[in-house]
Motif scaffolding. Structure first.
Motif, mmCIF file in Angstrom:
data_model
loop_
_atom_site.group_PDB
_atom_site.id
_atom_site.type_symbol
_atom_site.label_atom_id
_atom_site.label_comp_id
_atom_site.label_asym_id
_atom_site.label_seq_id
_atom_site.Cartn_x
_atom_site.Cartn_y
_atom_site.Cartn_z
ATOM 1 N N THR A 103 -13.128 -6.795 -3.599
ATOM 2 C CA THR A 103 -11.913 -6.862 -3.243
ATOM 3 C C THR A 103 -11.044 -5.845 -3.967
ATOM 4 O O THR A 103 -11.434 -5.247 -5.078
ATOM 5 C CB THR A 103 -11.600 -8.527 -3.920
ATOM 6 N N PHE A 104 -10.139 -5.503 -3.445
ATOM 7 C CA PHE A 104 -9.309 -4.518 -4.132
ATOM 8 C C PHE A 104 -8.417 -5.025 -5.328
ATOM 9 O O PHE A 104 -7.823 -5.912 -5.380
ATOM 10 C CB PHE A 104 -8.228 -3.881 -2.786
ATOM 11 N N THR A 105 -8.330 -4.285 -6.332
ATOM 12 C CA THR A 105 -7.510 -4.072 -7.218
ATOM 13 C C THR A 105 -6.845 -2.806 -7.721
ATOM 14 O O THR A 105 -7.600 -2.045 -7.472
ATOM 15 C CB THR A 105 -8.352 -4.662 -8.699
ATOM 16 N N THR A 151 -11.340 -4.274 4.972
ATOM 17 C CA THR A 151 -10.756 -2.883 4.926
ATOM 18 C C THR A 151 -9.210 -2.911 4.987
ATOM 19 O O THR A 151 -8.521 -2.227 4.177
ATOM 20 C CB THR A 151 -11.240 -2.093 6.004
ATOM 21 N N THR A 191 -13.458 2.464 -7.304
ATOM 22 C CA THR A 191 -14.311 2.181 -6.118
ATOM 23 C C THR A 191 -15.475 1.567 -6.283
ATOM 24 O O THR A 191 -16.373 1.748 -7.352
ATOM 25 C CB THR A 191 -14.504 3.657 -5.387
ATOM 26 N N TRP A 245 -12.708 3.126 1.820
ATOM 27 C CA TRP A 245 -12.172 3.103 0.311
ATOM 28 C C TRP A 245 -12.157 4.348 -0.254
ATOM 29 O O TRP A 245 -11.335 4.772 -0.934
ATOM 30 C CB TRP A 245 -13.108 1.930 -0.233
ATOM 31 N N TYR A 300 -9.315 6.563 0.800
ATOM 32 C CA TYR A 300 -8.055 6.139 0.137
ATOM 33 C C TYR A 300 -7.888 6.684 -1.107
ATOM 34 O O TYR A 300 -6.944 6.964 -1.532
ATOM 35 C CB TYR A 300 -7.851 4.871 0.451
ATOM 36 N N ALA A 301 -8.880 6.424 -1.989
ATOM 37 C CA ALA A 301 -9.002 6.723 -3.472
ATOM 38 C C ALA A 301 -8.679 8.310 -3.701
ATOM 39 O O ALA A 301 -8.150 8.605 -4.421
ATOM 40 C CB ALA A 301 -10.194 6.306 -4.106
ATOM 41 N N GLY A 354 -3.263 -2.533 0.005
ATOM 42 C CA GLY A 354 -3.231 -2.377 -1.231
ATOM 43 C C GLY A 354 -2.764 -1.052 -1.667
ATOM 44 O O GLY A 354 -1.807 -0.772 -2.711
ATOM 45 N N TYR A 355 -3.461 -0.016 -1.342
ATOM 46 C CA TYR A 355 -3.050 1.375 -1.652
ATOM 47 C C TYR A 355 -1.525 1.639 -1.019
ATOM 48 O O TYR A 355 -0.632 2.154 -1.874
ATOM 49 C CB TYR A 355 -3.946 2.292 -1.091
ATOM 50 N N SER A 367 -7.000 -4.965 3.836
ATOM 51 C CA SER A 367 -6.567 -5.490 2.807
ATOM 52 C C SER A 367 -6.587 -4.300 1.707
ATOM 53 O O SER A 367 -5.583 -4.066 0.910
ATOM 54 C CB SER A 367 -7.326 -6.742 2.080
ATOM 55 N N MET A 368 -7.707 -3.364 1.676
ATOM 56 C CA MET A 368 -7.926 -2.355 0.785
ATOM 57 C C MET A 368 -6.637 -1.398 1.117
ATOM 58 O O MET A 368 -5.699 -0.901 0.221
ATOM 59 C CB MET A 368 -9.161 -1.778 0.821
#
Length: 390
Positions: free
Chosen positions: A58-60, A376, A350, A326, A329-330, A382-383, A378-379
């Protein structure tokens, strides 16, 4: 590979599914628990680590929010490890989508993974007066020092991604001061998780042949992480023999090396590749040795063809993979921070996820590279929220 890295999947290639089947004990099964009890190995802690690694990531937020609108209109020059590699291509596509969503211009420098091409790409970026260069998926910074330093003198930030382990970021920045930032990978965690899988699935009795390629920057660290994990959880009942096979020799030397080792030592129960691109060659050696009924592979990279072997119970019992969307995006998150005038992050967060027979169906039927990592969107949201776009 990955002078190359991850994904190192430049060197992965398509894996042949060679018909040999091996079921092995189920993680945490009664047979595994009984074996552990008999050997005096306490599997409780390692089983928890292993099971936690199977969870959907899950995205943090990797760091504080910032105003990415300050980067709008600026130019990113993006040099992937290899445009021919599926893993890198998927990350590149995600990075392009991320950059465009922030109004940043991005130019992808197509190449076939040759160091001379990376040099040419760096020179092109400098001549075109890019604002930032991303070396995606591990073009080796050791081979690009003059170009990285030239970019810095020209006021162009250079970001290296997926080459260095998260534990090595500070050391790498000190060694290569021309770099503005790094987006690390969880290489060493991948090595530890391969060991965790072997320990749990064998009931704490591992005799592993570990194949590494030490010319690839993170390989030695991955091998050491595997060894350290065995020493931590089953020092009296687990052992590993490490053999180095250069990347260029995978196809010609891995099958024979595996065959010879398995014939010489019938007690070997695991063959572990430092990168899962070795798996096709391991499978050939296992078949040639007639050891398909006793050999298991725990792997790292999450290549689709290897996940498909896992689904077919063809030697592979686990594979730790990374979500390419992910990762893309990172990469852009770090780039946007620099282009917006804020400090880059010490590390981007990641995930890795272990797939085994209990959850590999979530990667698709048959498995594909981009599935199995949860929501995906949601990630992405988040970004975008971090960037002030959502």
């Amino acid at each position: 590979m990955k002078p190359l890295s991850r994904n190192l999947t430049l060197f992965v290639g398509a894996v042949l599914v060679l018909g040999a089947c091996s079921k092995g004990p189920t993680a945490g099964s009664a047979s595994g628990s009984s074996a552990a009890a008999a050997s005096g190995v306490d599997l409780t802690a390692v089983t928890k680590v292993y099971n936690d690694a199977k969870a959907v990531p899950t995205f943090t937020p990797p760091g504080p929010a910032f105003d990415a609108s300050k980067a709008r209109g600026k130019k990113i020059f993006y040099i992937p490890l290899s445009s021919a590699d599926v893993f890198d291509s998927l990350i590149t596509q995600a990075s392009v989508r991320a950059a465009q969503s922030a109004g940043v211009n991005i130019t992808v420098y197509a190449n076939q993974g040759q160091p001379s091409e990376w040099v040419q790409g760096m020179n092109t970026a400098i001549s075109q007066k890019a604002d930032l260069i991303v070396l995606e998926g591990a073009p080796d910074t050791a081979l690009l020092v003059p170009q990285i330093d030239a970019a810095k003198r020209a006021g162009i930030a250079v970001v290296s991604t997926h080459l260095y382990d998260s534990s090595y970021v500070s050391a790498a920045l000190a060694k290569y001061p021309g770099l503005a930032a790094i987006v690390p990978a969880n290489h060493y965690l991948g090595g530890a998780l391969m060991a965790d899988s072997a320990i749990v699935n064998s009931g704490g009795k591992v005799n592993a042949l570990f194949l590494t390629s030490n010319e690839v920057q993170p390989a030695a660290g991955i091998a050491q992480a595997f060894k350290d994990e065995l020493a931590k959880y089953c020092p009296a009942t687990c052992k590993v023999n490490t053999q180095n096979i250069p990347l260029t020799d995978w196809a010609t030397k891995i099958p024979g090396t595996v065959q010879s080792a398995l014939i010489r030592d019938p007690s070997i129960n695991y063959v572990v590749p430092v990168f899962d691109g070795m798996t096709q060659y391991i499978a050939a050696g296992v078949t040639q040795s007639g050891a398909s009924n006793r050999i298991h592979v725990s792997a790292y990279n999450g290549t689709a063809s290897v996940l498909q072997m896992l689904q077919r119970k063809n030697i592979v019992v686990s594979d730790a993979g990374e979500p390419t969307e992910w990762l893309g995006y990172a990469d852009i998150d770090q780039a946007l921070r620099i282009l917006s005038g804020v400090s880059p992050l010490a590390t981007e967060k990641t995930p890795l996820r272990i797939f085994d027979s209990s959850n590999v169906s979530e990667a698709g039927q048959p498995a594909v590279q981009t599935k199995g990592y949860g929501d995906t969107q949601s990630m992405i949201d988040g970004y975008k929220k971090l960037w002030g776009l959502g």
